[in-house]
Design a protein around this motif. Structure first.
Motif, PDB file in Angstrom:
ATOM      1  N   ASN A   1      93.455  81.866  21.386  1.00 18.87           N
ATOM      2  CA  ASN A   1      93.517  83.333  21.327  1.00 18.87           C
ATOM      3  C   ASN A   1      94.068  83.961  22.612  1.00 18.87           C
ATOM      4  OD1 ASN A   1      91.413  83.213  23.162  1.00 18.87           O
ATOM      5  ND2 ASN A   1      89.865  84.043  21.765  1.00 18.87           N
ATOM      6  N   GLY A   2      94.471  83.137  23.567  1.00 17.11           N
ATOM      7  CA  GLY A   2      95.055  83.621  24.810  1.00 17.11           C
ATOM      8  C   GLY A   2      94.110  83.697  25.984  1.00 17.11           C
ATOM      9  N   ALA A   3      92.816  83.595  25.750  1.00 20.72           N
ATOM     10  CA  ALA A   3      91.846  83.672  26.842  1.00 20.72           C
ATOM     11  C   ALA A   3      91.827  82.371  27.641  1.00 20.72           C
ATOM     12  CB  ALA A   3      90.457  83.960  26.288  1.00 20.72           C
ATOM     13  N   GLU A   4      91.360  82.477  28.887  1.00 19.98           N
ATOM     14  CA  GLU A   4      91.078  81.306  29.707  1.00 19.98           C
ATOM     15  C   GLU A   4      89.600  81.337  30.080  1.00 19.98           C
ATOM     16  OE1 GLU A   4      93.636  80.244  32.845  1.00 19.98           O
ATOM     17  OE2 GLU A   4      95.428  80.226  31.577  1.00 19.98           O
ATOM     18  N   VAL A   5      88.917  80.225  29.899  1.00 20.63           N
ATOM     19  CA  VAL A   5      87.464  80.166  30.046  1.00 20.63           C
ATOM     20  C   VAL A   5      87.095  79.000  30.950  1.00 20.63           C
ATOM     21  CG1 VAL A   5      85.258  79.918  28.815  1.00 20.63           C
ATOM     22  CG2 VAL A   5      87.166  81.134  27.723  1.00 20.63           C
ATOM     23  N   SER A   6      86.167  79.225  31.877  1.00 22.01           N
ATOM     24  CA  SER A   6      85.644  78.147  32.713  1.00 22.01           C
ATOM     25  C   SER A   6      84.261  77.743  32.215  1.00 22.01           C
ATOM     26  CB  SER A   6      85.560  78.581  34.178  1.00 22.01           C
ATOM     27  OG  SER A   6      84.613  79.616  34.347  1.00 22.01           O
ATOM     28  N   VAL A   7      83.983  76.449  32.289  1.00 25.88           N
ATOM     29  CA  VAL A   7      82.689  75.895  31.896  1.00 25.88           C
ATOM     30  C   VAL A   7      82.193  75.032  33.049  1.00 25.88           C
ATOM     31  CG1 VAL A   7      81.472  74.360  30.307  1.00 25.88           C
ATOM     32  CG2 VAL A   7      83.239  75.912  29.429  1.00 25.88           C
ATOM     33  N   ASP A   8      80.961  75.263  33.482  1.00 24.85           N
ATOM     34  CA  ASP A   8      80.396  74.478  34.580  1.00 24.85           C
ATOM     35  C   ASP A   8      78.976  74.062  34.215  1.00 24.85           C
ATOM     36  OD1 ASP A   8      80.880  73.722  37.582  1.00 24.85           O
ATOM     37  OD2 ASP A   8      78.828  74.473  37.488  1.00 24.85           O
ATOM     38  N   THR A   9      78.704  72.764  34.284  1.00 29.55           N
ATOM     39  CA  THR A   9      77.361  72.275  34.000  1.00 29.55           C
ATOM     40  C   THR A   9      77.009  71.155  34.977  1.00 29.55           C
ATOM     41  OG1 THR A   9      75.879  71.430  32.269  1.00 29.55           O
ATOM     42  CG2 THR A   9      78.168  70.693  32.189  1.00 29.55           C
ATOM     43  N   ASN A  10      75.775  71.181  35.481  1.00 30.18           N
ATOM     44  CA  ASN A  10      75.402  70.347  36.623  1.00 30.18           C
ATOM     45  C   ASN A  10      73.922  69.993  36.507  1.00 30.18           C
ATOM     46  OD1 ASN A  10      75.026  69.201  39.158  1.00 30.18           O
ATOM     47  ND2 ASN A  10      75.968  70.877  40.289  1.00 30.18           N
ATOM     48  N   ILE A  11      73.597  68.721  36.702  1.00 25.29           N
ATOM     49  CA  ILE A  11      72.185  68.323  36.714  1.00 25.29           C
ATOM     50  C   ILE A  11      71.705  67.950  38.112  1.00 25.29           C
ATOM     51  CG2 ILE A  11      72.045  67.521  34.328  1.00 25.29           C
ATOM     52  CD1 ILE A  11      72.350  64.643  35.524  1.00 25.29           C
ATOM     53  N   MET A  12      72.542  68.166  39.123  1.00 27.69           N
ATOM     54  CA  MET A  12      72.210  67.729  40.470  1.00 27.69           C
ATOM     55  C   MET A  12      72.153  68.901  41.441  1.00 27.69           C
ATOM     56  SD  MET A  12      71.720  64.471  40.241  1.00 27.69           S
ATOM     57  CE  MET A  12      71.989  63.714  41.836  1.00 27.69           C
ATOM     58  N   ALA A  13      71.692  70.046  40.983  1.00 25.60           N
ATOM     59  CA  ALA A  13      71.590  71.237  41.826  1.00 25.60           C
ATOM     60  C   ALA A  13      70.214  71.870  41.593  1.00 25.60           C
ATOM     61  CB  ALA A  13      72.704  72.223  41.494  1.00 25.60           C
ATOM     62  N   PRO A  14      69.168  71.350  42.252  1.00 22.11           N
ATOM     63  CA  PRO A  14      67.800  71.770  41.959  1.00 22.11           C
ATOM     64  C   PRO A  14      67.541  73.260  42.098  1.00 22.11           C
ATOM     65  CG  PRO A  14      67.794  69.787  43.299  1.00 22.11           C
ATOM     66  CD  PRO A  14      69.212  70.259  43.238  1.00 22.11           C
ATOM     67  N   ASN A  15      68.224  73.940  42.998  1.00 28.15           N
ATOM     68  CA  ASN A  15      67.980  75.369  43.200  1.00 28.15           C
ATOM     69  C   ASN A  15      69.073  76.239  42.596  1.00 28.15           C
ATOM     70  OD1 ASN A  15      65.512  75.210  44.756  1.00 28.15           O
ATOM     71  ND2 ASN A  15      66.764  74.236  46.328  1.00 28.15           N
ATOM     72  N   SER A  16      69.817  75.656  41.639  1.00 32.92           N
ATOM     73  CA  SER A  16      70.896  76.402  41.004  1.00 32.92           C
ATOM     74  C   SER A  16      70.772  76.347  39.491  1.00 32.92           C
ATOM     75  CB  SER A  16      72.258  75.832  41.429  1.00 32.92           C
ATOM     76  OG  SER A  16      73.316  76.569  40.846  1.00 32.92           O
ATOM     77  N   THR A  17      69.536  76.340  39.005  1.00 35.07           N
ATOM     78  CA  THR A  17      69.331  76.291  37.568  1.00 35.07           C
ATOM     79  C   THR A  17      69.696  77.628  36.950  1.00 35.07           C
ATOM     80  OG1 THR A  17      67.018  76.911  37.852  1.00 35.07           O
ATOM     81  CG2 THR A  17      67.508  74.569  37.718  1.00 35.07           C
ATOM     82  N   GLY A  18      70.123  77.595  35.720  1.00 31.61           N
ATOM     83  CA  GLY A  18      70.425  78.840  35.035  1.00 31.61           C
ATOM     84  C   GLY A  18      71.476  78.672  33.972  1.00 31.61           C
ATOM     85  N   SER A  19      71.528  79.679  33.080  1.00 31.65           N
ATOM     86  CA  SER A  19      72.463  79.662  31.964  1.00 31.65           C
ATOM     87  C   SER A  19      73.166  81.008  31.887  1.00 31.65           C
ATOM     88  CB  SER A  19      71.717  79.386  30.661  1.00 31.65           C
ATOM     89  OG  SER A  19      72.572  79.481  29.552  1.00 31.65           O
ATOM     90  N   LEU A  20      74.472  80.977  31.653  1.00 35.81           N
ATOM     91  CA  LEU A  20      75.256  82.203  31.558  1.00 35.81           C
ATOM     92  C   LEU A  20      76.418  81.988  30.600  1.00 35.81           C
ATOM     93  CD1 LEU A  20      76.087  85.071  32.707  1.00 35.81           C
ATOM     94  CD2 LEU A  20      77.570  83.800  34.276  1.00 35.81           C
TER      95      LEU A  20
END
Length: 357
Positions: A233-252
């Motif tokens: 559809n023309g958009a550009e999307v970034s995806v980031d997922t990490n299990i090694m960042a104890p103080n960076s938990t979260g979902s967006l």
């Protein structure tokens, strides 16, 4: 009252904590057998949940003639298990993600399962917040889609020091690209349409981990995945997922278009606005059972959404349906695996890789 749907549960790692409480809440089913690699543990689960058959040989479950096979095992076992249940039983299939080791394997299974109810466990499609987000995207709230960013981090000291197992073995399908990015890519394509090309970075931070005997084993699977995706559809999307960042938990999840912005924070707070207004919460009816109501320990949003999905899967099986609206099918699994295959190739070659046939 209709007869309960007979279920064979293949895999015992999270059965007592997640699947069995979710099935109890969903109702309309009877688990007739469970298979696990550890005999005492499988027998204990069966005793606690009144399951008549417990075994370390999953093939013994084929003889039980289940109506539904739920496969929750390491990824390299998915294909032979799915094939056996398709060939030797009339069961519908619900397979854990990531679907397979690669897109070729996924396409083979989709062909073999044609005409049957064959689904993947992408339960986030049943999240009321994500469903409302998708409806707004489909209704044109964004205008022309421009960009997106998606993040899901899982961290903590336990994960930093987790023992070696199949999850850290790339040849067995381990790694966060398959475990979590598969969910995020499936949701993205469900919301926005096909991904055309991928640029990716995959990282492994702990190079070795001790196994159950204390022997250091090489970690070959990824612990952090970052993808940049070009959409049809023309958009550009970034995806980031990490299990090694104890103080960076979260979902967006955040989508931006020519007319508006939509944002889902921590899986249960949906916001949006047109560009001439301040972003604000979007109210919706979000009835999701709590962990207390489910009778399970806190396993996060995935576990809370699962019973909603299972309830509809069981209903479809009971009705003899070969389809379930909005559920991720084996064909959807091919599309996701093409993206993951392209991401792995991109991470090796350092370039954009197309992911359409």
């Amino acid at each position: 009252m209709p007869a309960p749907v007979r279920i064979a549960l293949v895999g015992n790692s999270f059965a007592a904590k997640v699947q069995l409480p979710a099935l109890r809440w969903a109702g309309g089913n009877e688990v007739v057998g469970i298979a696990g690699t550890n005999a005492p543990r499988a027998e204990a689960t069966a005793a606690d949940w009144n399951i008549p058959v417990a075994t370390t040989d999953w093939r013994e479950l084929l003889a039980l003639a289940p109506d539904l096979a739920i496969i929750t095992t390491p990824v390299d076992l998915h294909a032979p298990m799915v094939r056996a249940f398709l060939a030797e039983t009339g069961a519908a299939i619900l397979c854990e993600k990531p679907f397979t080791l690669n897109a070729t394997e996924a396409a083979d299974l989709a062909r073999e399962g044609a005409g049957r109810l064959c689904l993947l466990d992408h339960q986030l499609r049943w999240s009321p917040w994500r469903r409302r987000l998708r409806a707004l995207v489909q209704d044109g709230f964004l205008g022309t889609p421009w960009s997106g960013r998606i993040q899901m981090h899982f961290g903590g000291p336990a994960r930093l020091n987790h023992a070696f197992g199949w999850w850290y073995d790339a040849e067995r399908g381990g790694g966060i690209l398959g475990a979590i990015a598969s969910h995020l890519v499936d949701s993205l394509q469900f919301d926005m349409g096909a991904v055309l090309a991928v640029r990716a970075r995959l990282a492994t931070y702990r190079k070795t981990r001790p196994d159950a005997e204390g022997i250091e084993r090489e970690v070959t699977a990824d612990e952090h995945a970052t993808l940049w995706l070009r959409m049809a559809n023309g958009a550009e999307v970034s995806v980031d997922t990490n299990i090694m960042a104890p103080n960076s938990t979260g979902s967006l999840v955040e989508y931006v278009g020519s007319e508006g912005t939509l944002r889902l924070e921590e899986e249960d707070r949906l916001l949006g606005a047109k560009h001439d207004a301040k972003i604000a919460p979007i109210e919706l009816d979000a009835s999701v059972p709590t962990h207390t109501e489910l009778g399970m320990p806190d396993q996060g949003i995935f576990a809370r959404i699962l019973p909603l999905y299972l309830k509809d899967v069981i209903s479809a099986v009971g009705e003899g349906s070969a389809t379930l609206a909005d559920a991720a099918t084996f064909t959807d699994g091919i599309a996701t695996m093409r993206v993951l295959d392209a991401a792995r190739r991109s991470a090796t070659e350092g370039t954009w890789v197309p992911c359409q046939p």
